[in-house]
Design a protein around this motif. Structure first.
Motif, mmCIF file in Angstrom:
data_model
loop_
_atom_site.group_PDB
_atom_site.id
_atom_site.type_symbol
_atom_site.label_atom_id
_atom_site.label_comp_id
_atom_site.label_asym_id
_atom_site.label_seq_id
_atom_site.Cartn_x
_atom_site.Cartn_y
_atom_site.Cartn_z
ATOM 1 N N UNK A 1 30.362 37.348 59.981
ATOM 2 C CA UNK A 1 30.883 36.945 61.280
ATOM 3 C C UNK A 1 31.728 35.690 61.276
ATOM 4 N N UNK A 2 31.939 35.082 60.122
ATOM 5 C CA UNK A 2 32.753 33.870 60.046
ATOM 6 C C UNK A 2 33.878 34.067 59.043
ATOM 7 N N UNK A 3 35.030 33.478 59.350
ATOM 8 C CA UNK A 3 36.153 33.559 58.429
ATOM 9 C C UNK A 3 35.963 32.572 57.289
ATOM 10 N N UNK A 4 36.129 33.082 56.064
ATOM 11 C CA UNK A 4 36.007 32.280 54.851
ATOM 12 C C UNK A 4 37.344 32.334 54.116
ATOM 13 N N UNK A 5 37.738 31.254 53.442
ATOM 14 C CA UNK A 5 38.972 31.329 52.650
ATOM 15 C C UNK A 5 38.787 32.282 51.472
ATOM 16 N N UNK A 6 39.840 33.002 51.131
ATOM 17 C CA UNK A 6 39.811 33.913 49.987
ATOM 18 C C UNK A 6 39.723 33.087 48.712
ATOM 19 N N UNK A 7 38.811 33.485 47.831
ATOM 20 C CA UNK A 7 38.650 32.815 46.542
ATOM 21 C C UNK A 7 39.926 33.014 45.713
ATOM 22 N N UNK A 8 40.413 31.955 45.099
ATOM 23 C CA UNK A 8 41.634 31.977 44.282
ATOM 24 C C UNK A 8 42.862 32.407 45.085
ATOM 25 N N UNK A 9 42.944 31.976 46.327
ATOM 26 C CA UNK A 9 44.034 32.382 47.221
ATOM 27 C C UNK A 9 45.405 32.014 46.657
ATOM 28 N N UNK A 10 45.525 30.894 45.951
ATOM 29 C CA UNK A 10 46.821 30.503 45.405
ATOM 30 C C UNK A 10 47.346 31.526 44.402
ATOM 31 N N UNK A 11 46.464 32.084 43.571
ATOM 32 C CA UNK A 11 46.890 33.092 42.601
ATOM 33 C C UNK A 11 47.119 34.447 43.261
ATOM 34 N N UNK A 12 46.282 34.794 44.232
ATOM 35 C CA UNK A 12 46.504 36.049 44.966
ATOM 36 C C UNK A 12 47.848 36.011 45.687
ATOM 37 N N UNK A 13 48.234 34.859 46.221
ATOM 38 C CA UNK A 13 49.519 34.734 46.908
ATOM 39 C C UNK A 13 50.677 34.902 45.931
ATOM 40 N N UNK A 14 50.521 34.403 44.710
ATOM 41 C CA UNK A 14 51.567 34.589 43.696
ATOM 42 C C UNK A 14 51.679 36.061 43.307
ATOM 43 N N UNK A 15 50.548 36.757 43.204
ATOM 44 C CA UNK A 15 50.566 38.190 42.910
ATOM 45 C C UNK A 15 51.235 38.935 44.064
ATOM 46 N N UNK A 16 50.891 38.564 45.286
ATOM 47 C CA UNK A 16 51.496 39.189 46.468
ATOM 48 C C UNK A 16 53.010 38.990 46.460
ATOM 49 N N UNK A 17 53.463 37.814 46.112
ATOM 50 C CA UNK A 17 54.897 37.529 46.035
ATOM 51 C C UNK A 17 55.557 38.397 44.964
ATOM 52 N N UNK A 18 54.931 38.537 43.804
ATOM 53 C CA UNK A 18 55.495 39.361 42.724
ATOM 54 C C UNK A 18 55.534 40.832 43.118
ATOM 55 N N UNK A 19 54.563 41.271 43.920
ATOM 56 C CA UNK A 19 54.516 42.670 44.332
ATOM 57 C C UNK A 19 55.582 43.012 45.367
ATOM 58 N N UNK A 20 56.281 42.026 45.886
ATOM 59 C CA UNK A 20 57.428 42.295 46.755
ATOM 60 C C UNK A 20 58.594 42.855 45.935
ATOM 61 N N UNK A 21 58.587 42.560 44.632
ATOM 62 C CA UNK A 21 59.651 43.020 43.739
ATOM 63 C C UNK A 21 59.204 44.170 42.844
ATOM 64 N N UNK A 22 57.943 44.160 42.456
ATOM 65 C CA UNK A 22 57.429 45.134 41.496
ATOM 66 C C UNK A 22 56.480 46.118 42.179
#
Length: 190
Positions: A107-128
């Motif tokens: 019931x509470x929002x928690x930050x995603x573990x390793x969010x900085x790396x997940x965001x980099x993967x998300x950015x790369x998946x915009x191209x790949x």
């Protein structure tokens, strides 16, 4: 002019000592990736040590470095033994992005573990275009050779479908497990 995207295989591996999971800075941790072309030739390979880093973060780091090593939009088949990474790519990434890199827990929002790396993967998946595969055994210790169950014609890995992470258990209408052998129908609840 529509140019087809090249296809690569990305093998990732990470290992961390038990002390790294406890947060001990003196522990050893290593990540490694191998990027192979469709014909099996190695395109790029890199490895490094990250003392005091947990295995999940090391695995993500290997994948980030592998995807960022590609210099053009590509199709990538990612081979990882990490269920954390595979499930994050298959089920979590889109919802985490929409919820500003948070997820609901009890019931509470928690930050995603390793969010900085997940965001980099998300950015790369915009191209790949990335397709993730998880081997059925820990064969990624030897990254120089593809697991035999993935090798198809012409030496390129191809698997049409994956075995699910669960086993289906027949359930009767009363909500209990039915005791049936092969060929018999489950007992009717009454």
């Amino acid at each position: 002019m529509n140019v087809p995207r090249p296809h690569f295989q990305l093998f990732s591996h990470a290992s961390a000592s038990r002390a790294a999971h406890a947060g001990n800075d003196d522990s050893s941790g290593e990540w490694r990736f191998i990027l192979k072309r469709e014909d099996g030739r190695t395109e790029c390979e890199a490895a490094d040590e990250e003392p005091g880093t947990p295995a999940d973060r090391l695995e993500l780091l290997a994948i980030v470095r592998g995807l960022e090593a590609l210099n053009q939009p590509s199709r990538v088949t990612l081979f990882t033994a990490s269920r954390y990474v595979a499930r994050g790519l298959r089920f979590g990434l889109e919802s985490w992005r929409e919820s500003d890199w948070q997820w609901e827990r009890f019931g509470q929002l928690q930050p995603v573990k390793n969010a900085d790396l997940w965001q980099r993967i998300d950015q790369a998946m915009r191209f790949h275009q990335v397709d993730v595969r998880t081997p059925r055994y820990d064969a990624l210790d030897d990254l120089s050779h593809a697991p035999p169950e993935y090798v198809g014609e012409a030496g390129f890995n191809s698997v049409e479908d994956e075995t699910p992470d669960f086993q289906e258990i027949p359930v009767s209408s009363a909500g209990r497990r039915s005791k049936s052998s092969a060929g018999e129908k489950p007992a009717e609840a009454g």
